[in-house]
Design a protein around this motif. Structure first.
Motif, PDB file in Angstrom:
ATOM      1  N   PRO A 175      -1.572   6.193   4.382  1.00  0.00           N
ATOM      2  CA  PRO A 175      -1.323   5.935   2.963  1.00  0.00           C
ATOM      3  C   PRO A 175      -0.114   6.723   2.470  1.00  0.00           C
ATOM      4  CG  PRO A 175      -3.163   7.451   3.214  1.00  0.00           C
ATOM      5  CD  PRO A 175      -2.800   6.994   4.595  1.00  0.00           C
ATOM      6  N   THR A 176       0.535   6.210   1.467  1.00  0.00           N
ATOM      7  CA  THR A 176       1.550   6.939   0.702  1.00  0.00           C
ATOM      8  C   THR A 176       1.354   6.555  -0.760  1.00  0.00           C
ATOM      9  OG1 THR A 176       3.191   5.174   0.971  1.00  0.00           O
ATOM     10  CG2 THR A 176       3.275   7.005   2.546  1.00  0.00           C
ATOM     11  N   CYS A 177       1.797   7.415  -1.648  1.00  0.00           N
ATOM     12  CA  CYS A 177       1.647   7.106  -3.072  1.00  0.00           C
ATOM     13  C   CYS A 177       2.912   7.471  -3.821  1.00  0.00           C
ATOM     14  CB  CYS A 177       0.437   7.825  -3.666  1.00  0.00           C
ATOM     15  SG  CYS A 177       0.570   9.624  -3.672  1.00  0.00           S
ATOM     16  N   SER A 178       3.078   6.884  -4.986  1.00  0.00           N
ATOM     17  CA  SER A 178       4.231   7.181  -5.827  1.00  0.00           C
ATOM     18  C   SER A 178       3.877   8.297  -6.801  1.00  0.00           C
ATOM     19  CB  SER A 178       4.666   5.943  -6.616  1.00  0.00           C
ATOM     20  OG  SER A 178       3.759   5.687  -7.684  1.00  0.00           O
ATOM     21  N   THR A 179       4.877   9.094  -7.172  1.00  0.00           N
ATOM     22  CA  THR A 179       4.613  10.155  -8.144  1.00  0.00           C
ATOM     23  C   THR A 179       4.261   9.574  -9.513  1.00  0.00           C
ATOM     24  OG1 THR A 179       6.979  10.341  -8.655  1.00  0.00           O
ATOM     25  CG2 THR A 179       6.083  11.816  -6.966  1.00  0.00           C
ATOM     26  N   PRO A 202      -8.877  10.991  -4.926  1.00  0.00           N
ATOM     27  CA  PRO A 202      -7.788  10.494  -4.063  1.00  0.00           C
ATOM     28  C   PRO A 202      -6.861   9.545  -4.827  1.00  0.00           C
ATOM     29  CG  PRO A 202      -9.961  10.171  -3.050  1.00  0.00           C
ATOM     30  CD  PRO A 202     -10.192  10.512  -4.488  1.00  0.00           C
ATOM     31  N   VAL A 203      -5.584   9.614  -4.488  1.00  0.00           N
ATOM     32  CA  VAL A 203      -4.591   8.662  -4.984  1.00  0.00           C
ATOM     33  C   VAL A 203      -3.859   8.161  -3.747  1.00  0.00           C
ATOM     34  CG1 VAL A 203      -2.644   8.257  -6.531  1.00  0.00           C
ATOM     35  CG2 VAL A 203      -4.353  10.002  -7.114  1.00  0.00           C
ATOM     36  N   ASP A 208      -1.706   1.003   3.676  1.00  0.00           N
ATOM     37  CA  ASP A 208      -1.243   1.920   4.717  1.00  0.00           C
ATOM     38  C   ASP A 208      -0.020   1.311   5.396  1.00  0.00           C
ATOM     39  OD1 ASP A 208      -3.420   3.438   4.073  1.00  0.00           O
ATOM     40  OD2 ASP A 208      -4.432   3.239   6.008  1.00  0.00           O
ATOM     41  N   LEU A 209       1.026   2.105   5.556  1.00  0.00           N
ATOM     42  CA  LEU A 209       2.252   1.641   6.192  1.00  0.00           C
ATOM     43  C   LEU A 209       2.716   2.669   7.208  1.00  0.00           C
ATOM     44  CD1 LEU A 209       4.301   0.417   3.088  1.00  0.00           C
ATOM     45  CD2 LEU A 209       3.137  -1.030   4.772  1.00  0.00           C
ATOM     46  N   SER A 210       3.389   2.193   8.249  1.00  0.00           N
ATOM     47  CA  SER A 210       4.060   3.075   9.185  1.00  0.00           C
ATOM     48  C   SER A 210       5.507   3.283   8.721  1.00  0.00           C
ATOM     49  CB  SER A 210       4.054   2.472  10.591  1.00  0.00           C
ATOM     50  OG  SER A 210       4.911   1.331  10.634  1.00  0.00           O
ATOM     51  N   HIS A 211       6.189   4.238   9.322  1.00  0.00           N
ATOM     52  CA  HIS A 211       7.599   4.426   9.013  1.00  0.00           C
ATOM     53  C   HIS A 211       8.428   3.221   9.460  1.00  0.00           C
ATOM     54  CE1 HIS A 211       6.282   8.523   8.259  1.00  0.00           C
ATOM     55  NE2 HIS A 211       7.433   8.752   7.676  1.00  0.00           N
ATOM     56  N   ASP A 212       8.020   2.570  10.526  1.00  0.00           N
ATOM     57  CA  ASP A 212       8.707   1.344  10.936  1.00  0.00           C
ATOM     58  C   ASP A 212       8.513   0.251   9.886  1.00  0.00           C
ATOM     59  OD1 ASP A 212       9.622   2.498  13.282  1.00  0.00           O
ATOM     60  OD2 ASP A 212       7.965   1.726  14.497  1.00  0.00           O
ATOM     61  N   ASP A 213       7.301   0.148   9.320  1.00  0.00           N
ATOM     62  CA  ASP A 213       7.063  -0.802   8.228  1.00  0.00           C
ATOM     63  C   ASP A 213       7.977  -0.495   7.042  1.00  0.00           C
ATOM     64  OD1 ASP A 213       4.961  -2.087   9.603  1.00  0.00           O
ATOM     65  OD2 ASP A 213       3.456  -0.711   8.767  1.00  0.00           O
ATOM     66  N   MET A 214       8.090   0.793   6.720  1.00  0.00           N
ATOM     67  CA  MET A 214       8.923   1.197   5.594  1.00  0.00           C
ATOM     68  C   MET A 214      10.385   0.830   5.839  1.00  0.00           C
ATOM     69  SD  MET A 214       7.416   4.957   4.659  1.00  0.00           S
ATOM     70  CE  MET A 214       5.711   5.182   4.139  1.00  0.00           C
ATOM     71  N   GLY A 274      -9.736   5.202  -5.193  1.00  0.00           N
ATOM     72  CA  GLY A 274      -8.530   5.956  -4.914  1.00  0.00           C
ATOM     73  C   GLY A 274      -7.291   5.127  -4.690  1.00  0.00           C
ATOM     74  N   GLY A 275      -7.448   3.801  -4.571  1.00  0.00           N
ATOM     75  CA  GLY A 275      -6.265   2.968  -4.472  1.00  0.00           C
ATOM     76  C   GLY A 275      -5.460   3.038  -5.763  1.00  0.00           C
ATOM     77  N   SER A 276      -4.151   3.099  -5.656  1.00  0.00           N
ATOM     78  CA  SER A 276      -3.292   3.119  -6.842  1.00  0.00           C
ATOM     79  C   SER A 276      -2.317   1.953  -6.749  1.00  0.00           C
ATOM     80  CB  SER A 276      -2.557   4.455  -6.954  1.00  0.00           C
ATOM     81  OG  SER A 276      -1.857   4.763  -5.762  1.00  0.00           O
TER      82      SER A 276
END
Length: 294
Positions: A175-179, A202-203, A208-214, A274-276
């Protein structure tokens, strides 16, 4: 009365903006009031100084109902324990002495995992949660993965060389989230006077993404090829030291990244909340693209 610490930082600035937009009575602790966002200076009470100083937090917390607590980064700290725990001890004393009812803090995922005890900054952050909770104040720890916005530190490399780096596998999904989403959750909790006790919130972002996805999504949004490159652990540590971090802080950052590689951030399911809302593509369009193309 709501007190906001670090109101000129990436998260605190957005928390402050949301609270003011809702008409809340806000007091801020800031070293230099001139650095407050435009239009905010005239609408808040200001206590100047560092929020590691007992006199400053005692003054700031007087009459406060809720506090947004964020420890600022300290790349020159002698240890992460000093950076997080020692920095926050005066505030914990003042929470009790001034009768603060609720505290919302910026924390991390990983509690209860096998990696949590050797995860550098995360380990120190979780210890700070325990310290705050020990005061008896009602506490909500925002349990966070890596921030999308951290990629802004590599905007120049993305623009000029089409590459971003990290010491993790390119195919590791997490997971990653935005500020912005962090600030939204924090502001909502600070405005809500009904909750008690101690909990993690949780936020997680929506996916869920990989760095390759990004890299693929960045390429599509920016209209230019972008790739992810893994850097060796010791190159990562040495680079941080070269940027001015102490050896202790750089080592702690590496320990955190190693723990993330081992699955530190993957232990919480969105099914339990926790999903945002802000996805990585949207964040790239709204935040990264203007920064890279400016």
């Amino acid at each position: 009365m709501i007190v906001v610490t670090a109101p000129t930082g990436q998260i605190g600035r957005q928390v402050l903006g949301r609270l003011l937009a809702e008409g809340e009575h806000v007091r801020v602790i800031v070293r230099d009031a001139a650095r407050l966002p435009a239009g905010a200076r005239e609408r808040v009470e200001v206590v100047e100084g560092s929020h590691r100083d007992l006199d400053v937090v005692t003054k700031a917390f007087a009459g406060a109902d809720a506090v947004f607590w964020l420890v600022p980064p300290n790349p020159r700290a002698e240890s992460v324990e000093a950076a997080y725990l020692d920095f926050s001890r005066p505030a914990c004393e003042a929470f009790t002495a001034q009768g603060v009812a609720r505290v919302v803090g910026v924390s991390a995922l990983g509690r209860g995992t096998a990696m949590a005890g050797k995860a550098g900054h995360v380990t120190a952050t979780l210890a700070l949660d325990d310290l705050i909770a020990s005061t008896g104040v009602a506490y909500r720890a925002l349990a966070l993965p890596s921030f999308m916005d951290n990629l802004l530190r590599q905007a120049e490399a993305i623009r000029d060389r089409g590459v971003f780096t990290a010491p993790v596998s390119g195919d590791l999904r997490a997971p990653t989230c935005s500020t912005g989403d962090i600030a939204a959750v924090a502001a909502e909790l600070l405005r809500d006077d009904t909750w008690t006790g101690v909990e993690e919130v949780p936020v997680l972002g929506p996916e869920d993404l990989s760095h390759d996805d990004m890299a693929r999504i960045m390429s599509e949004v920016l209209g230019r090829p972008v790739r992810f490159q893994r850097v060796p652990d010791e190159d990562f540590r040495a680079r941080l030291v070269g940027f001015g971090m102490t050896e202790a802080v750089a080592r702690s950052m590496l320990d955190m990244m190693r723990a993330k590689e081992a699955g530190l951030d993957n232990g919480v399911s969105r099914a339990s909340g926790g999903g945002s809302p802000t996805g990585f593509r949207q964040w790239c369009q709204e935040v990264l693209s203007p920064a890279v193309l400016a």
